[in-house]
Design an enzyme around this catalytic site. Sequence first.
Site, short mmCIF file in Angstrom:
data_model
loop_
_atom_site.label_atom_id
_atom_site.label_comp_id
_atom_site.label_asym_id
_atom_site.label_seq_id
_atom_site.Cartn_x
_atom_site.Cartn_y
_atom_site.Cartn_z
N ARG A 94 -60.08 92.67 -25.67
CA ARG A 94 -58.94 93.60 -25.63
C ARG A 94 -59.35 95.06 -25.79
NH1 ARG A 94 -55.48 90.59 -23.05
NH2 ARG A 94 -55.06 88.65 -24.13
N ASP A 100 -58.51 82.42 -19.90
CA ASP A 100 -59.00 83.71 -19.38
C ASP A 100 -59.42 84.56 -20.58
OD1 ASP A 100 -59.48 85.95 -17.81
OD2 ASP A 100 -57.40 86.61 -17.93
N GLU A 130 -56.62 83.64 -23.43
CA GLU A 130 -55.33 83.66 -22.74
C GLU A 130 -55.06 82.26 -22.23
OE1 GLU A 130 -55.20 86.80 -19.79
OE2 GLU A 130 -54.59 88.25 -21.31
N THR A 189 -64.56 82.61 -17.91
CA THR A 189 -63.26 81.97 -17.73
C THR A 189 -63.52 80.48 -17.81
OG1 THR A 189 -62.55 83.74 -16.24
CG2 THR A 189 -61.28 81.69 -16.18
N ASP A 216 -56.39 86.41 -10.82
CA ASP A 216 -55.61 86.18 -12.03
C ASP A 216 -54.28 86.93 -11.93
OD1 ASP A 216 -55.20 85.00 -14.49
OD2 ASP A 216 -55.95 86.73 -15.58
N LYS A 265 -62.74 91.02 -18.67
CA LYS A 265 -62.38 89.67 -18.25
C LYS A 265 -63.53 89.01 -17.50
CE LYS A 265 -57.75 90.31 -18.90
NZ LYS A 265 -56.82 89.38 -19.52
N GLN A 275 -60.81 96.18 -22.62
CA GLN A 275 -59.71 96.27 -21.64
C GLN A 275 -58.91 97.55 -21.82
OE1 GLN A 275 -57.17 92.82 -21.87
NE2 GLN A 275 -55.81 93.48 -20.22
N GLU A 320 -50.78 88.57 -28.93
CA GLU A 320 -49.35 88.41 -29.20
C GLU A 320 -49.11 87.69 -30.53
OE1 GLU A 320 -49.34 86.76 -25.05
OE2 GLU A 320 -47.20 87.22 -25.25
N HIS A 323 -44.79 87.20 -21.78
CA HIS A 323 -46.10 87.80 -22.06
C HIS A 323 -46.12 89.27 -21.65
CE1 HIS A 323 -50.42 88.37 -22.36
NE2 HIS A 323 -50.47 88.71 -21.08
N GLU A 359 -53.61 79.77 -19.89
CA GLU A 359 -53.12 79.83 -18.51
C GLU A 359 -53.29 78.46 -17.85
OE1 GLU A 359 -54.36 83.06 -16.05
OE2 GLU A 359 -54.75 84.42 -17.75
CA CA Z 1 -55.10 86.63 -17.65
#
Ligand code: CA
Length: 422
Positions: free
Chosen positions: A243, A239, A205, A263, A132, A259, A246, A370, A139, A207
Amino acid sequence: MTHPNDPSLRSFIAVAPTSDFPIQNLPYGVFSTPADPAPRVGVAIGDFILDLAALEAAGLLDAGAPVFAKPAINDFMALGPQAWTQVRRRISQLLRRDHPELRDNAALRQRALVARKDARLHLPLAVAGFTDFYSSKEHASNVGAMFRDKSNPLLPNWLHIPIGYNGRASTVVVSGTPVRRPCGQLKPPTAETPVFAPSRRLDFELEMGVVIGQGSRLGERLTEAQAEDMIFGFTLLNDWSARDVQQWEYVPLGPFQAKAFATTISPWIVTREALESFRVAGPRQDPEPLPYLRQSGRNNYDMTLDVSLRSAQMDAPQRICRTNFKYMYWSSVQQLVHHASSGCAMNVGDLLGSGTISGPERDQRGSMLELSWSGAEPLPLASGESRSFLEDGDTLSITGWCQGEGYRIGFGECEGTIQPAT
Ligand code: CA
């Protein structure tokens, strides 16, 4: 013969202009049916799936080796770019309105064309490795501004290296697979010690996934042209990220369990060839990348990407983000060149996540982190609820397409519903 991307091509199968799957697309997937539960390779066309294993068995499609009666597209990808081009041309020919072979063969049509609504879609590839990246400047700047320094959000390496980490291939799942809220170590900034508990800041996320269709040898570096040739196609990718897990675990080696739980990818792999007409130049790169990372081609794509959210209380999904793949600072080709730059061997079936795709505007942010600015600005929903992060029962869906003259090249859906933690 007319090129498979020609906008004037039409199939004998009716395809609505808003369908993701006109004859110009022909994305690959793996499917099964109640009548034949063996997963096999097919391409989407309008509301149907063309069963390539059936065509192969009937002697109408020859890739050079039997590769379609298989539960993954890997064996087909391994045949290489010439086979990809030749098979795509042949499938396009067989589906053309003015070509009789399949059109006028009722018995074969009966066997080889499956209504998409009756089919079960499987993970289309055996994922060899999942890497990834973190290649959207918007971002990375948003995250840097939130967690480090508003005036200087990018770390010093970001403009020089396509930043990435090695993720988990074992937890890549196909759209529609439920996503269990993970438990993990949480330590809010105000707490003295961590606890092990369900994540409270579960996120998505947005992607794109790049599917690598050719390997490289251990010790071999790649040029831009070699990397380009190894890219088989693209898929939508979510993904999923915890948080709070993380934030506590990522120092100093990067994301791990935050993560590793899931996925999600869309069931259809759109080939690089089908996207050829939608190539655009990426943003200007300043400072100029090191020589091995310089690119001459237009390696970005003008591709609209939507994210929608539906809570358990809502009747319909609500769009929460619309952005575009063209904003990516580092291209997929540069990511692949960088990935092999140490001599790291790439394999058929490797999956590279682009990194969260955010654009310059507020509604172009590709994660809840975000969109809600880390919970400071919760997102209002049509149901009267609001969201800072994902709640149990929420369904998150990503769609994407390139818009042509009277047709679109789409990906289907990349969807998952959050299940409560166990
Ligand atoms: Ca990612």
